[in-house]
Design an enzyme around this catalytic site. Structure first.
Site, PDB file in Angstrom:
ATOM      1  N   HIS A   1      69.511  -4.129  50.854  1.00 53.18           N
ATOM      2  CA  HIS A   1      70.232  -5.244  50.247  1.00 53.18           C
ATOM      3  C   HIS A   1      70.717  -6.142  51.390  1.00 53.18           C
ATOM      4  O   HIS A   1      70.995  -5.643  52.483  1.00 53.18           O
ATOM      5  CB  HIS A   1      71.423  -4.650  49.482  1.00 53.18           C
ATOM      6  CG  HIS A   1      72.210  -5.605  48.657  1.00 53.18           C
ATOM      7  ND1 HIS A   1      73.140  -6.459  49.185  1.00 53.18           N
ATOM      8  CD2 HIS A   1      72.229  -5.826  47.313  1.00 53.18           C
ATOM      9  CE1 HIS A   1      73.704  -7.160  48.214  1.00 53.18           C
ATOM     10  NE2 HIS A   1      73.158  -6.802  47.069  1.00 53.18           N
TER      11      HIS A   1
ATOM     12  N   ASP B   1      74.239   3.373  53.029  1.00 54.11           N
ATOM     13  CA  ASP B   1      74.715   2.440  52.014  1.00 54.11           C
ATOM     14  C   ASP B   1      74.536   3.132  50.661  1.00 54.11           C
ATOM     15  O   ASP B   1      73.425   3.205  50.131  1.00 54.11           O
ATOM     16  CB  ASP B   1      73.908   1.137  52.104  1.00 54.11           C
ATOM     17  CG  ASP B   1      74.211   0.193  50.933  1.00 54.11           C
ATOM     18  OD1 ASP B   1      75.062   0.540  50.093  1.00 54.11           O
ATOM     19  OD2 ASP B   1      73.578  -0.876  50.877  1.00 54.11           O
TER      20      ASP B   1
ATOM     21  N   GLN C   1      74.309   2.053  45.413  1.00 54.70           N
ATOM     22  CA  GLN C   1      73.592   2.416  44.184  1.00 54.70           C
ATOM     23  C   GLN C   1      73.657   3.913  43.896  1.00 54.70           C
ATOM     24  O   GLN C   1      73.749   4.333  42.743  1.00 54.70           O
ATOM     25  CB  GLN C   1      72.109   1.996  44.289  1.00 54.70           C
ATOM     26  CG  GLN C   1      71.888   0.506  44.279  1.00 54.70           C
ATOM     27  CD  GLN C   1      72.331  -0.161  42.980  1.00 54.70           C
ATOM     28  OE1 GLN C   1      72.317   0.438  41.903  1.00 54.70           O
ATOM     29  NE2 GLN C   1      72.737  -1.401  43.080  1.00 54.70           N
TER      30      GLN C   1
ATOM     31  N   LYS D   1      80.515  -0.555  40.746  1.00 57.35           N
ATOM     32  CA  LYS D   1      79.233   0.028  40.316  1.00 57.35           C
ATOM     33  C   LYS D   1      79.433   1.469  39.846  1.00 57.35           C
ATOM     34  O   LYS D   1      78.478   2.171  39.539  1.00 57.35           O
ATOM     35  CB  LYS D   1      78.235  -0.001  41.474  1.00 57.35           C
ATOM     36  CG  LYS D   1      77.821  -1.422  41.882  1.00 57.35           C
ATOM     37  CD  LYS D   1      76.730  -1.385  42.926  1.00 57.35           C
ATOM     38  CE  LYS D   1      76.564  -2.686  43.654  1.00 57.35           C
ATOM     39  NZ  LYS D   1      75.888  -3.730  42.889  1.00 57.35           N
TER      40      LYS D   1
ATOM     41  N   CYS E   1      69.124 -10.003  45.923  1.00 63.73           N
ATOM     42  CA  CYS E   1      69.723  -9.943  47.276  1.00 63.73           C
ATOM     43  C   CYS E   1      68.865  -9.092  48.205  1.00 63.73           C
ATOM     44  O   CYS E   1      69.392  -8.293  49.000  1.00 63.73           O
ATOM     45  CB  CYS E   1      71.142  -9.401  47.244  1.00 63.73           C
ATOM     46  SG  CYS E   1      72.266 -10.413  46.318  1.00 63.73           S
TER      47      CYS E   1
HETATM   48  C1  PLP Z   1      72.131  -1.208  47.734  1.00 64.24           C
HETATM   49  C2  PLP Z   1      73.279  -2.164  47.721  1.00 64.24           C
HETATM   50  N1  PLP Z   1      73.999  -2.343  48.828  1.00 64.24           N
HETATM   51  C3  PLP Z   1      75.054  -3.170  48.862  1.00 64.24           C
HETATM   52  C4  PLP Z   1      75.421  -3.896  47.766  1.00 64.24           C
HETATM   53  C5  PLP Z   1      76.598  -4.812  47.859  1.00 64.24           C
HETATM   54  O1  PLP Z   1      77.609  -4.341  46.999  1.00 64.24           O
HETATM   55  P1  PLP Z   1      78.888  -5.243  46.748  1.00 64.24           P
HETATM   56  O2  PLP Z   1      78.409  -6.515  46.135  1.00 64.24           O
HETATM   57  O3  PLP Z   1      79.719  -4.428  45.820  1.00 64.24           O
HETATM   58  O4  PLP Z   1      79.527  -5.458  48.073  1.00 64.24           O
HETATM   59  C6  PLP Z   1      74.691  -3.769  46.594  1.00 64.24           C
HETATM   60  C7  PLP Z   1      75.030  -4.575  45.401  1.00 64.24           C
HETATM   61  O5  PLP Z   1      74.227  -4.756  44.520  1.00 64.24           O
HETATM   62  C8  PLP Z   1      73.601  -2.865  46.560  1.00 64.24           C
HETATM   63  O6  PLP Z   1      72.873  -2.699  45.450  1.00 64.24           O
END
Ligand code: PLP
Length: 409
Positions: A125, A202, A205, A228, A367
């Site tokens: 992401h 990270d 998800q 999430k 993203c």
């Molecule tokens: C794999 C992953 N990393 C990071 C993020 C960023 O999360 P946040 O928008 O809650 O900061 C997301 C959000 O969709 C994500 O799916």
């Protein structure tokens, strides 16, 4: 699936008149973006404001002590949820994005130098890519990228070849938000550690769909977002090993993160306060603690069973249309996320037509523009599930999708 129907009742949005569209019930298939919230989480936030609202860590009076105790209890719940060694290893942030930026600024500033290497993957992401792009630019370091294979899984041979004595950090997603791919974290972490590199996982998800045990994984850092995980927006978590966090400089400066301040110099607080400058999202953190209780009460066994059942059912339904191409890795390496394209229909049009029947799906680059570039497509349509979803939701989505295919034929 009877249990799932009962769980849906815990989420008031599904029975809310306001969420209906032209009398059609809400079908929410966008949980990878953000999840719906159970009533107990919503109640906990209003209860906090009604009965315990005060600033934390500062007041000597009972109300402030009560608020502080609830906030710190949520930190302990997060520690237990992740099986972290100590509650001091849990830093509350606004979201995963802020948690990764915190790390990029502090770890990046202190430990990444000219010629050093940072490894990410093609699955990342933007939140786990751009902060590292910026660090390597600032420090004249090098960004290396693990490619994916034709089956949408990571090319682990390439990963092993990328690791070098110059690797300082590997920043890797546990589960792709586009393809659903789960990454082999154990192998990634063990190999990185052999080169003395640290690993950031990270978990934005994964943390809401599978059990996380940071001790067993032995990752150095782990990030996740409350919103999430059935919790409120505005709360994220950075887990870090205590011995590493202690050595990092603060990220933001101001109130609450200090031991003492004189006119021209300050002494900073110990972790976790060192990384939590200013008044935090107290109500949100307390609500997040309740969301963790709820997730654990439902249990990851039930969550994974439902995810798998819905995944297979949706794949079966979608594959029945010759116009649909699925972008999914092998079933054992897959989270509850399905990206697909439909011949002759732009993903935005698919989402738009589904929306007319109150079916919410995501369409776009999610993203993850470099991943789209690798896949050679501008966008995908994406459905994603959580515990409140049922096969009937897939049926409704599929019915409207069939309509869309007919319209564009
Ligand atoms: C794999 C992953 N990393 C990071 C993020 C960023 O999360 P946040 O928008 O809650 O900061 C997301 C959000 O969709 C994500 O799916």
């Amino acid at each position: 699936m009877k249990d799932q129907k009962n769980l849906k009742k815990d989420f008031p949005i599904f029975s809310s008149k306001a969420a209906k569209k032209d009398g059609k019930e809400l079908v929410y298939l966008d949980s990878a973006s953000t999840t719906q919230k159970p009533q107990i989480v919503i109640d906990s936030i209003s209860e906090y404001y009604k009965t315990s609202n005060a600033n934390i860590h500062r007041g000597i009076y009972t109300l402030s002590e009560k608020a502080t105790a609830q906030y710190e209890e949520a930190r302990q719940k997060t520690q237990n949820f992740l099986n972290a060694h100590s509650a001091n290893e849990i830093i509350f942030t606004r979201n995963t994005t802020e948690a990764i930026n915190l790390l990029a600024y502090t770890f990046g500033e202190k430990y990444i130098n000219e010629g050093d290497e940072v490894i990410v993957s093609e699955l990342e992401h933007h939140s786990n890519l751009i902060p590292w792009q910026e660090v390597v630019k600032r420090k004249k370091a090098i960004l290396k990228v693990i490619p994916i294979k034709f089956d949408y899984t990571l090319d682990m041979d390439a990963y092993h070849a990328l690791l070098s004595p110059k690797t300082k950090l590997v920043a890797i997603t546990a589960m792709s938000n586009v393809l659903g791919t789960k990454t082999p974290l154990k192998e990634i972490i063990e190999s990185a550690h052999k080169k003395n590199a640290v690993v950031l996982v990270d978990g934005a998800q994964s943390a809401t769909h599978q059990k996380t045990d940071v001790k067993a994984l032995d990752c150095d850092f782990f990030t996740m977002s409350s919103h999430k995980m059935l919790g409120p927006t505005g709360v994220g978590v950075l887990y870090g090993k205590e011995e590493i966090l202690k050595e990092l400089p603060p990220f933001m400066f101001g109130g609450d993160m200090i031991k003492s301040v004189s006119q021209y110099n300050s002494v900073y607080a110990d972790i976790p306060a060192k990384f939590e400058a200013g008044t935090p999202n107290v109500a949100g953190v307390i609500g997040f603690g309740i969301a963790l209780d709820y997730l654990q009460k439902v249990g990851f066994k039930t969550i994974e069973q439902n995810d798998k059942a819905l995944f297979s059912y949706a794949v079966k339904k979608l594959s029945a249309h010759k116009e649909v191409t699925l972008l999914t890795p092998p079933a054992d390496k897959n989270g509850p996320v399905i990206s697909f394209t439909v011949k002759g229909i732009h993903p935005h049009d698919i989402a738009d037509i589904l929306s007319q029947d109150n079916v919410c799906i995501r369409a776009g680059h999610h993203c993850a523009q470099p991943l789209m570039e690798k896949l050679g497509i501008p966008a995908t349509a994406r459905i994603s599930f959580h515990i409140y979803n049922t096969p009937e939701d897939i049926d409704k989505m599929d019915k409207t999708l069939q309509k869309a295919i007919k319209i564009f034929e």
